[in-house]
Design a protein around this motif. Structure first.
Motif, mmCIF file in Angstrom:
data_model
loop_
_atom_site.group_PDB
_atom_site.id
_atom_site.type_symbol
_atom_site.label_atom_id
_atom_site.label_comp_id
_atom_site.label_asym_id
_atom_site.label_seq_id
_atom_site.Cartn_x
_atom_site.Cartn_y
_atom_site.Cartn_z
ATOM 1 N N ASN A 6 0.815 -1.210 0.000
ATOM 2 C CA ASN A 6 0.000 0.000 0.000
ATOM 3 C C ASN A 6 0.853 1.266 0.000
ATOM 4 O OD1 ASN A 6 -2.517 -1.388 0.119
ATOM 5 N ND2 ASN A 6 -2.121 -1.806 2.281
ATOM 6 N N LEU A 7 2.134 1.096 -0.229
ATOM 7 C CA LEU A 7 3.052 2.233 -0.213
ATOM 8 C C LEU A 7 3.325 2.724 -1.632
ATOM 9 C CD1 LEU A 7 5.695 0.937 2.362
ATOM 10 C CD2 LEU A 7 3.839 2.567 2.772
ATOM 11 N N GLY A 8 3.171 4.021 -1.829
ATOM 12 C CA GLY A 8 3.509 4.612 -3.122
ATOM 13 C C GLY A 8 5.003 4.802 -3.242
ATOM 14 N N PRO A 9 5.480 5.023 -4.442
ATOM 15 C CA PRO A 9 6.910 5.261 -4.656
ATOM 16 C C PRO A 9 7.379 6.529 -3.940
ATOM 17 C CG PRO A 9 5.786 4.818 -6.732
ATOM 18 C CD PRO A 9 4.728 4.998 -5.685
ATOM 19 N N VAL A 10 8.656 6.570 -3.633
ATOM 20 C CA VAL A 10 9.283 7.775 -3.097
ATOM 21 C C VAL A 10 9.885 8.505 -4.288
ATOM 22 C CG1 VAL A 10 11.084 8.690 -1.584
ATOM 23 C CG2 VAL A 10 9.753 6.672 -0.894
#
Length: 99
Positions: A6-10
């Motif tokens: 559920n983490l978007g790219p940095v």
């Protein structure tokens, strides 16, 4: 157990004054996502990048905000704003006809 990403790219884009591009002889210039991107990382991998504005012309002279969106392999995305300064340094062409 269910594993989810559920983490978007940095994402890091050119900051400050951003990038400067120059109109060509036809009065246009295009950029690509990599022109404003500094870095993009993701825990599962980056799938794609896109810009909301990539083509500029004489109407866009000066500073323009563009949004870079980076999407990972699981569909999560992150957007960051970068700045593109468009310049016209092309001298006009004058044709004189002798009568």
């Amino acid at each position: 157990m269910t594993v989810e990403d559920n983490l978007g790219p940095v994402v890091e884009v050119e900051t400050g004054s951003g990038i400067t591009v120059e109109l060509g002889p036809d009065g246009t210039v295009s950029i690509e996502p990599g022109d404003v991107l500094v870095s993009a990382t993701d825990n599962c991998g980056v799938d794609g990048m896109s810009l909301d504005i990539s083509d500029f012309d004489c109407d866009d002279l000066g500073n323009n905000a563009v949004v870079l969106t980076v999407t990972d392999v699981n569909g999560n995305s992150t957007s960051e704003t970068a700045y593109v300064t468009v310049e016209d340094n092309e001298a006009p062409v004058v044709n004189i006809f002798d009568l």
